[in-house]
Design a protein around this motif. Structure first.
Motif, PDB file in Angstrom:
ATOM      1  N   ALA A 120       0.372  -1.550   0.086  1.00 45.15           N
ATOM      2  CA  ALA A 120       0.286   0.005   0.177  1.00 45.15           C
ATOM      3  C   ALA A 120       0.977   1.297  -0.220  1.00 45.15           C
ATOM      4  N   ALA A 121       1.951   1.206   0.530  1.00 42.42           N
ATOM      5  CA  ALA A 121       2.804   2.071   0.432  1.00 42.42           C
ATOM      6  C   ALA A 121       3.661   2.491  -0.876  1.00 42.42           C
ATOM      7  N   GLY A 122       3.685   1.289  -1.491  1.00 42.16           N
ATOM      8  CA  GLY A 122       4.612   1.364  -2.359  1.00 42.16           C
ATOM      9  C   GLY A 122       5.902   0.913  -2.063  1.00 42.16           C
ATOM     10  N   ASP A 123       5.978   0.351  -1.161  1.00 39.78           N
ATOM     11  CA  ASP A 123       7.507  -0.299  -0.353  1.00 39.78           C
ATOM     12  C   ASP A 123       8.317  -1.510  -0.792  1.00 39.78           C
ATOM     13  N   TRP A 124       7.278  -2.688  -1.545  1.00 37.76           N
ATOM     14  CA  TRP A 124       7.301  -3.650  -0.828  1.00 37.76           C
ATOM     15  C   TRP A 124       9.029  -4.091  -1.742  1.00 37.76           C
ATOM     16  N   ALA A 125       8.522  -3.687  -3.367  1.00 38.21           N
ATOM     17  CA  ALA A 125       9.793  -4.433  -4.063  1.00 38.21           C
ATOM     18  C   ALA A 125      11.216  -3.564  -3.215  1.00 38.21           C
ATOM     19  N   THR A 126      11.009  -2.677  -2.651  1.00 36.74           N
ATOM     20  CA  THR A 126      12.236  -2.240  -2.198  1.00 36.74           C
ATOM     21  C   THR A 126      12.469  -2.298  -1.281  1.00 36.74           C
ATOM     22  N   VAL A 127      12.120  -2.518  -0.105  1.00 36.92           N
ATOM     23  CA  VAL A 127      11.916  -4.059   0.860  1.00 36.92           C
ATOM     24  C   VAL A 127      12.363  -5.193   0.561  1.00 36.92           C
ATOM     25  N   ALA A 128      11.830  -6.082   0.492  1.00 39.64           N
ATOM     26  CA  ALA A 128      11.897  -7.239   0.094  1.00 39.64           C
ATOM     27  C   ALA A 128      13.312  -7.740  -0.427  1.00 39.64           C
ATOM     28  N   ASP A 129      13.476  -6.928  -1.559  1.00 39.90           N
ATOM     29  CA  ASP A 129      14.947  -6.831  -2.286  1.00 39.90           C
ATOM     30  C   ASP A 129      16.366  -6.836  -1.234  1.00 39.90           C
TER      31      ASP A 129
ATOM     32  N   ARG B  92      18.797  -8.746   0.439  1.00 39.34           N
ATOM     33  CA  ARG B  92      20.458  -8.273   0.135  1.00 39.34           C
ATOM     34  C   ARG B  92      21.526  -9.036   1.812  1.00 39.34           C
ATOM     35  N   GLU B  93      19.971  -8.543   3.099  1.00 34.19           N
ATOM     36  CA  GLU B  93      20.337  -8.537   3.903  1.00 34.19           C
ATOM     37  C   GLU B  93      20.814 -10.173   4.730  1.00 34.19           C
TER      38      GLU B  93
END
Length: 370
Positions: A322-331, A335-336
């Protein structure tokens, strides 16, 4: 419109020739803008305050540029700055407190606890609709907060030795009387009465000394995440900020709807999560980081860290999307997990070439090198 977020980061100031922390904050801050850079208890630490942001991209740009300015200002003075929960090399009793009346009282009252406060954190603020919603959301989030500690853990060394922990900073922080997991409160008034009672009892001097892993801000309608180590890589901070915003949004929606959030039916209720379990989960995260087991809030059992982190990611996927953050945060989570976390990365360098190179790596990563 996305819920707004802000970040405070603390940095150790080190002598580049020795790798040791130095009490140089005053000289460094004279060269930096007051709005963004502020003092901390120890003069070997400087804190930065981000602007308020709607997007993770703008937050990252802000944090990266602030780190670069700080590093470039320190370098001509023979100084470096590093984001880590604790400095790999230091000696207690060799650094100075910041000379203010408030900090002088803290040094006198808390003695060795304050003297050994040679640690740094990354703190995330997320807007909440109102203080009553925020304080009720806080209790719903508490079981997941230790997972964020594990993602941030960057302090395996203390006084030049390996502690065996991923976040020794968390163990140092637990010695304060108002540290650890927050309690559950029915309203902001009940929470604020607790804080006032501690002040009246002279356990703390003011509301700024409430150091819970998660707290309601004293001055604004935000929830503040305080459990995390300072993170060498700015992307780790962005990842945690995105996750925490999703967690807060989800919990506030559950409070508004008067029930559990979607997908929460299998998780323990607020009332069922005992403080003993929360403390144990926090200890486990500090011990393991991403290289051992964590406690899973869904069934309250131990499971591999990567599994628990992915459970958190999926649990709050709706709010991330909903915040548009899924792709960024999942990636960033991928990596982490692939790298094993900062504590593992720092240990590998220490085992290979020693603590001097750990300091060099921290200084370089803080400035933006990979």
């Amino acid at each position: 419109m996305p819920v707004r977020i802000g970040v405070e980061e603390e940095f150790h100031i080190v002598d580049l020739s020795t790798g040791m922390p130095v009490s140089a904050a005053s000289g460094l801050l004279e060269r930096l803008p007051d709005r963004t850079f502020v003092r901390e208890l120890q003069q070997s630490v400087v804190e930065t305050n981000s602007r308020v942001h709607d997007t993770l991209d703008s937050l990252r740009t802000d944090l990266a540029s602030t780190r670069l300015l700080l590093a470039e200002t320190a370098a001509p003075l023979g100084l470096g700055v590093m984001a880590a929960g604790a400095p790999p090399q230091t000696r207690t009793g060799t650094l100075d407190a910041t000379p203010t009346s408030r900090y002088a009282r803290m040094m006198e009252e808390y003695a060795a606890v304050a003297d050994e406060q040679l640690i740094c954190a990354a703190q995330v603020h997320v807007d909440v609709p109102d203080r009553d919603t925020g304080v009720q959301a806080m209790a719903r989030l508490a079981p997941w907060v230790p997972v964020l500690l594990a993602l941030s853990a960057s302090s395996p060394f203390w006084l030049g030795a390996d502690t065996g922990y991923a976040s020794w900073r968390n163990l140092v922080m637990q010695r304060w009387p108002t540290s650890g997991p927050p309690g559950a409160y029915a309203s902001a008034a009940e929470y604020e009465a607790m804080v006032d009672e501690l002040i009246q009892a002279k356990v703390i001097a003011d509301s700024g000394m409430v150091y819970f892993d998660l707290r309601l801000s004293a001055h604004q309608d935000t929830l503040e995440l305080r459990v995390c180590d300072a993170c060498p890589r700015v992307d780790t901070v962005v990842m945690i900020a995105g996750l925490f915003r999703a967690m807060v949004v989800d919990a506030c929606e559950a409070v508004r709807d008067g029930g559990t959030a979607p997908g929460e039916s299998a998780a323990p209720t607020v009332q069922a999560v005992r403080p003993e379990w929360l403390r144990a989960a926090t200890w486990r995260a500090a011990r393991s980081g991403l290289r051992g087991d964590l406690l899973n809030p869904v069934d309250r059992r131990a499971a591999p860290a990567a599994q628990v982190v992915r459970t958190l990611l999926e649990r709050f996927r709706g709010a991330l999307e909903a915040a548009g953050d899924w792709a960024t945060v999942a990636d960033l989570v991928d990596r982490e997990l692939a790298g094993g976390g900062a504590a593992h990365r720092l240990r590998a360098v220490a085992d290979d070439t020693g603590l001097d190179d750990v300091v060099d790596l921290l200084v370089a990563e803080t400035q933006g090198a990979r």
